[in-house]
Design a protein around this motif. Structure first.
Motif, PDB file in Angstrom:
ATOM      1  N   SER A  70       0.850  -1.189   0.000  1.00 12.26           N
ATOM      2  CA  SER A  70       0.000   0.000   0.000  1.00 12.26           C
ATOM      3  C   SER A  70       0.881   1.232   0.000  1.00 12.26           C
ATOM      4  O   SER A  70       2.055   1.183   0.369  1.00 12.26           O
ATOM      5  CB  SER A  70      -0.929   0.018   1.220  1.00 12.26           C
ATOM      6  N   ALA A  71       0.296   2.341  -0.404  1.00 10.49           N
ATOM      7  CA  ALA A  71       1.028   3.600  -0.425  1.00 10.49           C
ATOM      8  C   ALA A  71       0.050   4.748  -0.561  1.00 10.49           C
ATOM      9  O   ALA A  71      -1.070   4.576  -1.050  1.00 10.49           O
ATOM     10  CB  ALA A  71       2.029   3.642  -1.587  1.00 10.49           C
ATOM     11  N   THR A  72       0.477   5.927  -0.106  1.00  7.07           N
ATOM     12  CA  THR A  72      -0.261   7.141  -0.431  1.00  7.07           C
ATOM     13  C   THR A  72       0.192   7.604  -1.813  1.00  7.07           C
ATOM     14  O   THR A  72       1.392   7.685  -2.088  1.00  7.07           O
ATOM     15  CB  THR A  72       0.000   8.250   0.601  1.00  7.07           C
ATOM     16  N   ILE A  73      -0.757   7.862  -2.688  1.00  7.57           N
ATOM     17  CA  ILE A  73      -0.459   8.321  -4.045  1.00  7.57           C
ATOM     18  C   ILE A  73      -0.110   9.802  -4.019  1.00  7.57           C
ATOM     19  O   ILE A  73       0.807  10.257  -4.691  1.00  7.57           O
ATOM     20  CB  ILE A  73      -1.666   8.079  -4.966  1.00  7.57           C
ATOM     21  N   THR A  74      -0.864  10.538  -3.248  1.00  8.76           N
ATOM     22  CA  THR A  74      -0.623  11.943  -2.983  1.00  8.76           C
ATOM     23  C   THR A  74      -1.234  12.212  -1.619  1.00  8.76           C
ATOM     24  O   THR A  74      -1.748  11.298  -0.974  1.00  8.76           O
ATOM     25  CB  THR A  74      -1.242  12.825  -4.080  1.00  8.76           C
ATOM     26  N   TYR A  75      -1.167  13.444  -1.146  1.00  9.12           N
ATOM     27  CA  TYR A  75      -1.575  13.683   0.231  1.00  9.12           C
ATOM     28  C   TYR A  75      -3.036  13.353   0.489  1.00  9.12           C
ATOM     29  O   TYR A  75      -3.427  13.072   1.625  1.00  9.12           O
ATOM     30  CB  TYR A  75      -1.276  15.125   0.645  1.00  9.12           C
TER      31      TYR A  75
END
Length: 718
Positions: free
Chosen positions: A62-67
């Motif tokens: 998982s990751a944040t794509i943008t804030y």
């Protein structure tokens, strides 16, 4: 290559304005934690979990794509259903989320096997509507009652909280779903039939009803995220802010992330003035209006987005106190510390309506107003706020100086008030050399420096607008304060300034970082500046990752504490500005190197609110502080102060002039600023090292603007 160091607990955070989501990496929101979906100090989702036939899915990545958006990849465990066994990892689930005023969640399933699959997808959702103060304190008291209603035809789950006249609701709308949901036992349940290679989709929109105002979820699904209003907002932000290029990739990443963090933390001044912005202090605990934080962030952003100051100055002026209120530590003319809008504030069970327990925000307001005037060149600023300025000065001279001795001191009168009211506002942050707590009222050293600076700045402004007599009086008061300050705060035996005067007006001879703020304000006598700089850079304060808040020789020192030995990036940025002001350019570059290299170890090159003050040695890395706000506004803004210190940037928009005094350190051999604004003009300017010298070249100018070298020190003569 730098190690990837996790700041705080392993969680995913996405946010937009007043709304944010904190979850596990797998998207779940766990019990007995501070995770959840929040808006305006209320938690709307306190528990969330995806299941396949009663079993949780397995996290792949998982990751944040943008804030404001994240994506999570999950796979199924081995599942025994009434239709047979489902082997592990033959189903893929992608959970995509985007937050604006509400939350849009996409669930996408795909069958990667050669067999048809039949199973139940379940979404567990619980809401406790807890106030964020209670979440943080881990002491939650149910006061109202919660009702949940499932509307099958429109596929809506409505959960309402009511406590007298305090009403909040979470509305979950299921849209564009491949199969319909049913609800029971706190779970939304979908019956899923997937042929080989087939896909299944559901949109879950989480919307907030606050009183009678609906805060809607983004309309776009994940695949169209780039077309969303939020994405367009971010793109516009990057176009109107100053950008940089440099061959130092780590420094570039830090700057780029910091600009995006500022976008993430923008708040509208109020519901009616969406175009005027100010900065929230940080996520998760400080998504609100903060006097001190918003003012310092405005100062930091003058070289990036100077208009931040407009919304901050106007909003705080609207909240300037007009009466004495001991419960809220309010006094006429005082600027607020913190404004909250949750249930506890609504019923005034906390004083944050707003709370005025800050000794420095009123003074910093004058400093920020003057700096904004110089960078924006807006001659409406001073006249528009002349009454606000007058009330600030009256508060400084009367309520700020509690005993009439000419120094600023503070002490709470509220039963719910803060013990300490400087930027180091933890209850244990002001200590004697033996580590014991200082008794009040406390006259912190930096407060005196701020007043010195503020009065000189106001004098410049009111003289420009035609009141030389009042300007002369303010300069006289500043000079008298400087003389008193040197007499009472300078400790010859330390070669350093006292941390504070205690309640008996005795100097507190504690070695702390606060004296660095004195250099920034310019109150330090020039012949003593070098002693202060050298003392700040001794090993007990200088960790190698930045300057610590407290000397490691003090018995109260703890590198893992909040403010008794940790490193705060914004504190270091202000100290670097002070070093530059007195001509210690090399030393300012050392601080910039420390903080920027520390940032390279943190995820996304994102500076946290603070990190541990452990000593830098070969093979070590900066250590997380559990509970640090990330993103955090003045931590992100610290890199802007560091750039300003390195390049010696100052502005006078009325003279259509940008002043520079660049000294690039070896680790930063080149730096180009793009679209740096001064008044109505903008400039692209390149700096580079040539041997030991720093050169510059003006690449482009829009509007009328001169670029003039000006040597430091720039200490004001009074």
């Amino acid at each position: 290559m730098a190690l990837d160091v996790t700041v705080g607990p392993p969680v995913t955070i996405i946010n937009y304005g007043n709304t944010f989501l904190v979850s596990e990496f797998d998207g779940s929101i766990t019990n007995a934690s501070d995770q959840g979906f929040y808006s305006r100090d209320t938690r709307y989702i306190s528990r969330y979990q995806l299941y396949i036939d009663g079993q949780p899915w397995i996290l792949l990545n998982s990751a944040t794509i943008t804030y404001y958006a994240s994506r999570t990849y999950l796979a199924n465990p081995r599942v025994i259903t009434e239709h047979g066994e489902i082997a592990p990892s033959i189903l893929g689930l992608v959970l995509s989320r985007a937050v604006a005023e509400g939350l849009h969640e996409d669930i996408d399933l795909r069958n990667y096997s050669c067999q048809p699959l039949h199973f139940n997808l379940e979404i567990l959702i619980r809401s406790d509507f807890a106030d964020i103060f209670e979440v943080k304190a881990k002491e939650f008291t149910r006061r109202g009652h919660i009702e949940t209603e499932w509307k099958s035809a429109p596929q809506q789950l409505i959960t309402c909280y009511r406590h007298d006249d305090f009403h909040r609701s979470l509305i979950v709308r299921m849209e564009h779903c491949t199969s319909k949901a049913v609800y029971g036992n706190g779970r939304l349940n979908f019956e899923v039939d997937l042929p080989p290679g087939a896909a299944w989709h559901a949109c879950c929109k989480y919307e907030i009803l606050e009183g009678d105002r609906l805060h809607e979820a983004p309309e776009e699904c994940a695949h169209a995220l780039h077309r969303s209003k939020t994405a367009r907002n971010l793109s516009h932000w990057k176009q109107v802010t100053t950008q940089i290029t440099t061959s130092n990739e780590d420094f570039y990443r830090l700057y780029r992330q910091s600009v995006e963090d500022m976008a993430a933390l923008r708040l509208p001044r109020d519901d009616e003035q969406q175009q005027e912005m100010l900065a929230a202090a940080g996520v998760p605990w400080f998504v609100s209006v903060f006097g001190r934080d918003s003012l310092i962030v405005s100062l930091q952003n003058l070289i990036v987005y100077p208009d931040f100051a407009r919304g901050t100055l106007r909003r705080l002026a609207d909240l300037q106190a007009t009466e004495i209120d001991d419960y809220r530590d309010a006094e006429p003319g005082k600027m607020p510390h913190e404004l909250r809008s949750g249930e506890l504030a609504h019923f005034k069970r906390i004083p944050h309506t707003p709370y005025y327990g800050t000794a420095d925000a009123t003074i910093l307001y004058l400093i920020a107003l003057h700096e904004a005037w110089k960078w924006l060149g807006d001659d409406l600023l001073f006249p528009h706020y002349q009454d606000v300025i007058r009330r600030c000065l009256e508060w400084i001279d009367h309520f700020g100086d509690r005993d009439g001795d000419g120094f600023q001191e503070y002490q709470t009168r509220s039963g719910r008030g803060y013990e300490n009211m400087g930027w180091k506002d933890a209850g244990d942050s002001v200590v004697y050399p033996d580590g014991s707590l200082v008794k009040g009222p406390k006259a912190l050293c930096e407060l005196q420096g701020y007043v010195f600076d503020a009065k000189l700045r106001v004098a410049e402004g009111i003289e420009y607008f035609g009141d030389p007599e009042r300007a002369a009086q303010l300069r006289k008061e500043a000079a008298e304060l400087q003389s008193r300050f040197e007499e009472r705060f300078w400790c010859e035996d330390l070669g350093y300034y006292a941390y504070a005067l205690d309640g008996d007006k005795q100097p507190v001879k504690t070695i702390a970082s606060n004296a660095g703020h004195l250099l920034w304000s310019g109150i330090v006598r020039p012949d003593r500046a070098e002693q202060v700089v050298r003392r700040l850079l001794k090993p007990d304060l200088w960790s190698g990752w930045g300057i610590r808040t407290l000397s490691e020789r003090n018995p109260a020192y703890n590198p893992f504490s909040y403010q008794n030995g940790s490193v705060w990036p914004h504190d270091n940025g202000i100290i670097a500005m002070g070093f530059k002001r007195y001509g210690f350019t090399k030393e300012a570059g050392m601080i910039a190197r420390d903080v920027s290299e520390a940032a390279s170890y943190f995820r996304f090159s994102r500076l946290p609110e603070l990190y541990a003050g452990v000593k830098r040695r070969p093979g070590t890395f900066p250590v997380q502080y559990l509970g640090a706000n990330v993103p955090q506004a003045w931590a992100a803004g610290s890199v802007f102060h560091l750039i300003r210190a390195i390049l010696g940037l100052d502005a006078d928009a009325h003279k259509k002039t940008l002043y520079i005094d660049p000294v690039l350190p070896r680790w930063l051999p080149d730096l180009t600023l793009h679209q740096l604004r001064v008044g109505q003009a903008a400039v692209d300017i390149r700096f580079w090292r040539e041997g030991e010298a720093t050169r510059h070249d003006v690449l482009a100018v829009t509007g009328e603007l001169k670029v003039e070298p000006r040597e430091t020190p720039g200490v004001k003569e009074v």
